[in-house]
Design an enzyme around this catalytic site. Structure first.
Site, short mmCIF file in Angstrom:
data_model
loop_
_atom_site.label_atom_id
_atom_site.label_comp_id
_atom_site.label_asym_id
_atom_site.label_seq_id
_atom_site.Cartn_x
_atom_site.Cartn_y
_atom_site.Cartn_z
N ASP A 1 -5.63 -10.10 -6.09
CA ASP A 1 -4.34 -9.48 -5.70
C ASP A 1 -3.18 -10.47 -5.76
OD1 ASP A 1 -5.74 -7.03 -4.94
OD2 ASP A 1 -6.40 -8.13 -3.17
N LYS B 1 -1.52 -10.93 -11.04
CA LYS B 1 -1.86 -11.29 -12.42
C LYS B 1 -1.29 -10.29 -13.42
CE LYS B 1 -6.23 -11.26 -11.29
NZ LYS B 1 -6.10 -11.15 -9.82
N GLY C 1 -7.35 -3.99 -9.83
CA GLY C 1 -6.13 -3.20 -9.93
C GLY C 1 -4.93 -4.07 -10.21
#
Length: 445
Positions: A21, A24, A48
């Protein structure tokens, strides 16, 4: 250099250096204009990546972030475990938004498939852990771990099997029998039926066939022809199956070195390792977190980080635990990945704090150590040692010039570099692709 060597492209690996998280997706999207191909090399749709382009959010889970740039080839490497149902849903959502996907997406035929029984086993195991009091690992329940287990046990169904209905049916029956035995006999779940899974797989196979490819060879040929390639990691180093806070980790290798194995190319093709880290630290799910703050109580610093940083998981929507930057943990990631340069994200979230802290090491069993231990129990026993810095009242949101940053913000970032032993190449000051300060461009360094 020979003429052939001069013609070859330059390649950058983007990896998370914390517990995932880190931002990226935004960084990959920002660098894609300098690349002709983007490769996803591990993980599954438990990752995600949220992109914000001109104020519009797009959440990607399997498809590389480079898909948002016209004309860029996107590759899903053999190191990825692939849920075809999810992939086709993601393609459909992007196409509805006007993004051309199918002509630019190449899927390795060697990707292991995630099938419905993997998901059921994953969820049932977590439920059993919770009910037995042993504690949940904190998986996303997407079937990632069970699919990787089948891969390692040499019994996985792979993308290439979809091209051979009889072979697929035989393998599926054997694998389904095995997982149904575990589901009904140990996990107290319900057995799944063969025919619906087989029929759905064959239906999806017809859609996927045009996108199946020898991905490693395609990347090799593109590189030889002068294309720049961007390798996009999922999760973060501290969730790596070998190097993370085991057992509270993911089921794949998230480190830069795995970009070669997970894409099917040689390590000589990995030229620059860009590590992504937040200006503070977050973690989703269970596991040790030495610098964690009280983040659920209004008025606390942790609550400020959680709310201003909008810290919720892209995949699960779960709240992320928040704490100060852990430079001792970051140092471990710098070493494991061979980081060439660092991108510090979400600096703007620290705006307005009276003081900012950074963990420079820990006290463990009466001794001072300056790097994250490898054992999860040791990490739980660590007492973080902090350096404190004066905060800044000015806003850094959207800044693109290093010299325009508040003096205290620059001093904080300069001290981070000293502690971790790696240069900061970029600073992200907001979610949009244009909210970026560039000190050393990875494709030009």
């Amino acid at each position: 250099m020979t003429n052939s060597e001069i013609a070859r492209g330059r390649n950058v690996v983007v990896v998370g250096t914390q517990w995932g998280d880190e931002g990226k997706g935004k960084v990959v999207d920002w660098m894609t204009p300098h690349a002709q191909g983007v490769v996803r090399f591990q993980g599954g749709h438990n990752a995600g990546h949220t992109l914000v382009i001109k104020g519009v959010k797009t959440a990607l889970q399997l498809i590389p972030s480079g898909i948002m740039r016209d004309g860029v080839a996107c590759y899903i490497g053999n190191g990825v475990v692939l849920d075809p149902t999810h992939l086709l849903g993601e393609i459909e959502r992007l196409e509805k938004a006007g993004v051309e996907v199918r002509s630019r997406l190449y899927i390795s035929e060697s990707c292991p498939l995630i099938l419905p029984f993997h998901v059921e086993v994953d969820k049932a195991r977590e439920a059993l852990r919770e009910s037995s009091g042993s504690g949940k690992i904190g998986t996303t329940g997407k079937g990632i771990g069970p699919a990787y287990e089948d891969k390692v046990a040499r019994r996985a169904l792979r993308v290439q099997d979809l091209k051979h209905p009889e072979r697929f049916a035989k393998k599926l029956k054997e694998l389904l029998d095995l997982h149904n035995f575990a589901l009904t006999g140990y996990l107290k779940g319900t057995a799944l039926e063969f025919q619906p899974i087989y029929d759905q797989a064959m239906k999806m196979a017809e859609v996927l066939k045009p996108m199946m490819a020898d991905v490693g060879y395609l990347i090799h040929k593109a590189h030889q022809a002068g294309a720049n390639i961007l390798f996009e990691g999922a999760q973060g180093t501290l969730l790596d199956i070998d190097h993370g806070t085991y057992p509270y980790v993911t089921s794949s290798n998230c480190v830069a070195g795995n970009a070669a194995a997970g894409a099917g190319v040689g390590p000589q093709m990995l030229h620059y390792m860009l590590g992504i880290t937040k200006a503070y630290t977050t973690r989703v799910g269970s596991g040790p977190f030495p610098t964690e703050l009280e983040w659920e109580k209004e008025g606390t610093v942790g609550y400020h980080l959680a709310t201003v940083g909008q810290e919720r998981g892209t995949v699960t929507g779960r709240a992320r635990r928040c704490g100060w930057l852990d430079a001792a943990a970051l140092k471990r990631s710098i070493i494991i990945n061979g980081i060439s340069g660092l991108c510090m994200t979400k600096l703007d979230v620290l705006d307005g704090l009276a003081e900012v802290k950074m963990c420079i090491g820990y006290e463990l069993n009466g001794q001072m150590i300056d790097i994250l231990p490898l054992d999860a129990d040791d990490i739980l026993a660590c007492k973080p040692v902090f350096e404190t810095f004066p905060g800044w009242t000015e806003t850094t949101f959207g800044m693109t010039d290093w010299d325009a940053l508040p003096l205290n913000a620059r001093r904080y970032l300069e001290r981070v570099q000293e502690v971790i032993g790696a240069p900061i190449a970029m600073v992200s000051t907001g979610p949009d692709r244009d909210h970026t300060i560039v000190l050393r461009h990875p494709y030009q360094a």
